[in-house]
Each structure stands twice: as structure tokens, then as C-alpha cells.
Motif scaffolding. Sequence first.
Motif, PDB file in Angstrom:
ATOM      1  N   ILE A  48       0.867  -1.181   0.000  1.00 55.99           N
ATOM      2  CA  ILE A  48       0.000   0.000   0.000  1.00 55.99           C
ATOM      3  C   ILE A  48       0.897   1.222   0.000  1.00 55.99           C
ATOM      4  N   ASP A  49       0.524   2.210  -0.768  1.00 54.30           N
ATOM      5  CA  ASP A  49       1.221   3.490  -0.662  1.00 54.30           C
ATOM      6  C   ASP A  49       0.218   4.634  -0.739  1.00 54.30           C
ATOM      7  N   PHE A  50       0.563   5.704  -0.072  1.00 53.33           N
ATOM      8  CA  PHE A  50      -0.185   6.956  -0.191  1.00 53.33           C
ATOM      9  C   PHE A  50       0.802   8.091  -0.015  1.00 53.33           C
ATOM     10  N   ARG A  51       0.342   9.315  -0.210  1.00 51.02           N
ATOM     11  CA  ARG A  51       1.233  10.460  -0.211  1.00 51.02           C
ATOM     12  C   ARG A  51       0.657  11.594   0.623  1.00 51.02           C
ATOM     13  N   THR A  52       1.525  12.407   1.157  1.00 57.61           N
ATOM     14  CA  THR A  52       1.072  13.544   1.949  1.00 57.61           C
ATOM     15  C   THR A  52       1.809  14.813   1.521  1.00 57.61           C
ATOM     16  N   VAL A  53       1.164  15.943   1.800  1.00 50.81           N
ATOM     17  CA  VAL A  53       1.814  17.260   1.700  1.00 50.81           C
ATOM     18  C   VAL A  53       1.404  18.050   2.931  1.00 50.81           C
ATOM     19  N   HIS A  54       2.249  18.978   3.332  1.00 52.03           N
ATOM     20  CA  HIS A  54       1.943  19.851   4.466  1.00 52.03           C
ATOM     21  C   HIS A  54       1.550  21.217   3.920  1.00 52.03           C
ATOM     22  N   LEU A  55       0.445  21.748   4.441  1.00 51.72           N
ATOM     23  CA  LEU A  55      -0.110  22.986   3.911  1.00 51.72           C
ATOM     24  C   LEU A  55       0.904  24.124   3.916  1.00 51.72           C
ATOM     25  N   ASP A  56       1.652  24.277   5.006  1.00 51.79           N
ATOM     26  CA  ASP A  56       2.620  25.376   5.077  1.00 51.79           C
ATOM     27  C   ASP A  56       3.658  25.279   3.971  1.00 51.79           C
ATOM     28  N   ASP A  57       4.084  24.050   3.669  1.00 51.18           N
ATOM     29  CA  ASP A  57       5.103  23.865   2.637  1.00 51.18           C
ATOM     30  C   ASP A  57       4.534  24.083   1.239  1.00 51.18           C
ATOM     31  N   VAL A  58       3.265  23.707   1.048  1.00 54.25           N
ATOM     32  CA  VAL A  58       2.613  23.963  -0.236  1.00 54.25           C
ATOM     33  C   VAL A  58       2.543  25.466  -0.491  1.00 54.25           C
ATOM     34  N   ILE A  59       2.105  26.207   0.524  1.00 55.36           N
ATOM     35  CA  ILE A  59       1.967  27.658   0.382  1.00 55.36           C
ATOM     36  C   ILE A  59       3.325  28.316   0.138  1.00 55.36           C
ATOM     37  N   ALA A  60       4.342  27.869   0.896  1.00 58.34           N
ATOM     38  CA  ALA A  60       5.685  28.466   0.789  1.00 58.34           C
ATOM     39  C   ALA A  60       6.496  27.902  -0.368  1.00 58.34           C
ATOM     40  N   ARG A  61       5.940  26.906  -1.076  1.00 59.10           N
ATOM     41  CA  ARG A  61       6.642  26.207  -2.156  1.00 59.10           C
ATOM     42  C   ARG A  61       7.969  25.640  -1.664  1.00 59.10           C
ATOM     43  N   LYS A  62       7.902  25.058  -0.483  1.00 56.81           N
ATOM     44  CA  LYS A  62       9.059  24.404   0.122  1.00 56.81           C
ATOM     45  C   LYS A  62       9.065  22.938  -0.262  1.00 56.81           C
ATOM     46  N   GLY A  63      10.229  22.328  -0.238  1.00 54.54           N
ATOM     47  CA  GLY A  63      10.303  20.912  -0.527  1.00 54.54           C
ATOM     48  C   GLY A  63      11.684  20.514  -0.995  1.00 54.54           C
ATOM     49  N   ALA A  64      11.762  19.334  -1.563  1.00 55.81           N
ATOM     50  CA  ALA A  64      13.030  18.862  -2.113  1.00 55.81           C
ATOM     51  C   ALA A  64      13.385  19.693  -3.343  1.00 55.81           C
ATOM     52  N   PRO A  65      14.675  19.852  -3.641  1.00 52.49           N
ATOM     53  CA  PRO A  65      15.062  20.616  -4.835  1.00 52.49           C
ATOM     54  C   PRO A  65      14.619  19.911  -6.113  1.00 52.49           C
ATOM     55  N   ASN A  66      14.171  20.687  -7.068  1.00 51.24           N
ATOM     56  CA  ASN A  66      13.804  20.150  -8.369  1.00 51.24           C
ATOM     57  C   ASN A  66      15.029  20.220  -9.265  1.00 51.24           C
ATOM     58  N   ILE A  67      15.624  19.074  -9.551  1.00 52.79           N
ATOM     59  CA  ILE A  67      16.860  19.086 -10.341  1.00 52.79           C
ATOM     60  C   ILE A  67      16.661  18.633 -11.783  1.00 52.79           C
ATOM     61  N   ASP A  68      15.499  17.998 -12.088  1.00 48.34           N
ATOM     62  CA  ASP A  68      15.373  17.512 -13.466  1.00 48.34           C
ATOM     63  C   ASP A  68      13.938  17.274 -13.933  1.00 48.34           C
ATOM     64  N   SER A  69      12.934  17.755 -13.213  1.00 46.53           N
ATOM     65  CA  SER A  69      11.545  17.519 -13.609  1.00 46.53           C
ATOM     66  C   SER A  69      11.006  18.663 -14.447  1.00 46.53           C
ATOM     67  N   ASP A  70      10.390  18.335 -15.591  1.00 41.65           N
ATOM     68  CA  ASP A  70       9.822  19.343 -16.488  1.00 41.65           C
ATOM     69  C   ASP A  70       8.368  19.041 -16.843  1.00 41.65           C
ATOM     70  N   CYS A  71       7.688  18.241 -16.033  1.00 42.52           N
ATOM     71  CA  CYS A  71       6.297  17.900 -16.317  1.00 42.52           C
ATOM     72  C   CYS A  71       5.394  19.112 -16.093  1.00 42.52           C
ATOM     73  N   THR A  72       4.159  19.005 -16.551  1.00 41.83           N
ATOM     74  CA  THR A  72       3.176  20.059 -16.345  1.00 41.83           C
ATOM     75  C   THR A  72       1.989  19.496 -15.568  1.00 41.83           C
ATOM     76  N   GLY A  73       1.146  20.413 -15.079  1.00 39.51           N
ATOM     77  CA  GLY A  73       0.016  19.983 -14.267  1.00 39.51           C
ATOM     78  C   GLY A  73       0.461  19.670 -12.856  1.00 39.51           C
ATOM     79  N   THR A  74      -0.469  19.229 -12.042  1.00 37.26           N
ATOM     80  CA  THR A  74      -0.168  18.895 -10.649  1.00 37.26           C
ATOM     81  C   THR A  74      -1.159  17.880 -10.127  1.00 37.26           C
ATOM     82  N   SER A  75      -0.710  17.047  -9.206  1.00 42.75           N
ATOM     83  CA  SER A  75      -1.582  16.065  -8.559  1.00 42.75           C
ATOM     84  C   SER A  75      -2.191  16.606  -7.276  1.00 42.75           C
ATOM     85  N   LEU A  76      -1.936  17.866  -6.943  1.00 41.33           N
ATOM     86  CA  LEU A  76      -2.407  18.431  -5.670  1.00 41.33           C
ATOM     87  C   LEU A  76      -3.921  18.347  -5.501  1.00 41.33           C
ATOM     88  N   GLY A  77      -4.647  18.382  -6.593  1.00 42.35           N
ATOM     89  CA  GLY A  77      -6.101  18.329  -6.503  1.00 42.35           C
ATOM     90  C   GLY A  77      -6.628  17.038  -5.905  1.00 42.35           C
TER      91      GLY A  77
END
Length: 300
Positions: free
Chosen positions: A241-270
Amino acid sequence: MNTIYFDSHISENIRRAHLYNGQIFSYSPSKSAIALCELAREMAEAAFAPLDPTTAQHILPVEQYVEILAKLKPAFIHHPKCKELIQGILEESGCDLSKTYFDVPRLRTATSDGYLTSGIAYAFHPHRDTWYSAPQCQINWWLPVYDVTSENVMAFHPRYWSQPVKNSSRDYNYAQWNRESRKTAAQHIKKDTRKQPRAEELLEIEPQLRLIPKVGGMILFSGAQMHSTVPNTSGYTRFSIDFRTVHLDDVIARKGAPNIDSDCTGTSLGDFLRGSDFSPISQDLVALYDTPLREKCLVS
């Protein structure tokens, strides 16, 4: 990526910061995690009855096996107990339910010896979830439903935490995938022709790291972590089983792991729901991330 934390008691805020820096956390089974695995086992055993789900592949024609999974997997996702048990897992793991958002849990299968590796039982090549329109602040939670071994788990590829990889994520859009490709998974039995992000250079998968948690034990890692499905040679189908989480403060601040090679579009946040009351994440935040521009995130 150089540290694995076992049953760590550090605060959830510090844990997220470590995850965004490439570290991994592993936890012993918790009450709600065990209950979620028990629910998955009950449903799998009912679906494959009278066969053992972990060995049914040795008896059933692959087409019949796919038919069973095509009913079992969405039934698990939409089972009313799943959200409640995820809520319990998050609470037991020290998360602030008012600010932690999760997506619905998926029941995954990895069959043995190449029996079924495409479509509904897709064997993932080395990838980052961030190639699939995941936000850089996404944290992945993974737990085995039955006992696992080194021959049927997943592998991490630590050298690529800070090493960019040429890949085809530029061609991936999450909304388009949901409209056109996700619903056809059960049709891909012999070969999966759906267009998914892949490395466009030869990867060195060694060194690699494989963790073997107990049933209901959990592995937490960043969605930017390079990982893959281990070629299953155990003789048993792996259920997880797998699932995923995000923290609201980090979403708002656009905090997270560095993006070093992703160029996709759209988002799964919805897809994400608030842990406290299952309400969806703000559409304003979804719109903020639903852009063709590369997401630039700060490391905590």
C-alpha cells in the motif's frame, strides 16, 4: 541521501526537513497501519478465494488475474474505512491533521518472474514521483501487506538524489494522464504502451538500497527520491500500500526537495484531502501549481 532513521521520535517538522534533504524514515507497525493492511488482506483474499493471493499467479491465466485486480484495486481505494485508517496513521505518526493532506491509498501488486509487469500491475522503472506532476513537498508512505523479502520490494538509487537525469517528464501532464491513460490500465497485459516519464540515459542502479519492513511497517521518503520496483524473483506476488502527503505550510511556501530535473506540467495536488475532515485542498493552491513553469522549491 546518507541516513535512514528507524522509529525516530523527532518532531514532524524536522522529519519533513530531513525528507526534503533526501533522508529516509522507517517505522515499526502502528495500530492503524496494521488495520489498513488487514483490510487489504481481507479484500484480496476474498477476491482471489479460494486461492492464496500471493501465489494465485501460479494457477490463474493472466487474463483472469487482471480481471480480479481490475475490481479489487478500485474497491480498496474507495473503501470507506481507508480514509479513516489513513487519518489514524497520520495521527499516530505525529502529523498535524489540520495541515496534513493525503491522497487515497493505492493497493499495489508486483508479481513474480515476469508473470504480469504492465498495466494494472505495472513494474516501475527507476523514476521520481516528481516526474509525474507530484509537488516537490510530496512525501511518500509505503507499507507491505504481506511479508516481503529483498527479492520483491522496491529499491532506492541514492546516487541520483543530487544527480540530474535526462528524462521525458516534459511530455507528461497529470490531467491528460487521468483523462486518457489511467482508466485503460487493465487493457495493458502483455505490454504497457502508455506514455510515462522515463530516463533518457543509461542509469547505474547500483548502489541501491532495499528496506524490509514488517507487515504494517512504514517507509517514508521524498517524492523526489529515485526508486524502482525490484524485479521480483521471490516466487510470491508482493502486495503493498502506498499513499502520499503534503503539508499545507510547505505547499503555500513552495518548500520541498530541490527540483533538479523535472519538467512535467500539471499537478496532482487536486487529489489531496485534509487529514482532519477529508476536505479537498484549496483550488487556489492547485491553480498555483498547475502551470507549465518548472516548480522551483526551497530546501528546508
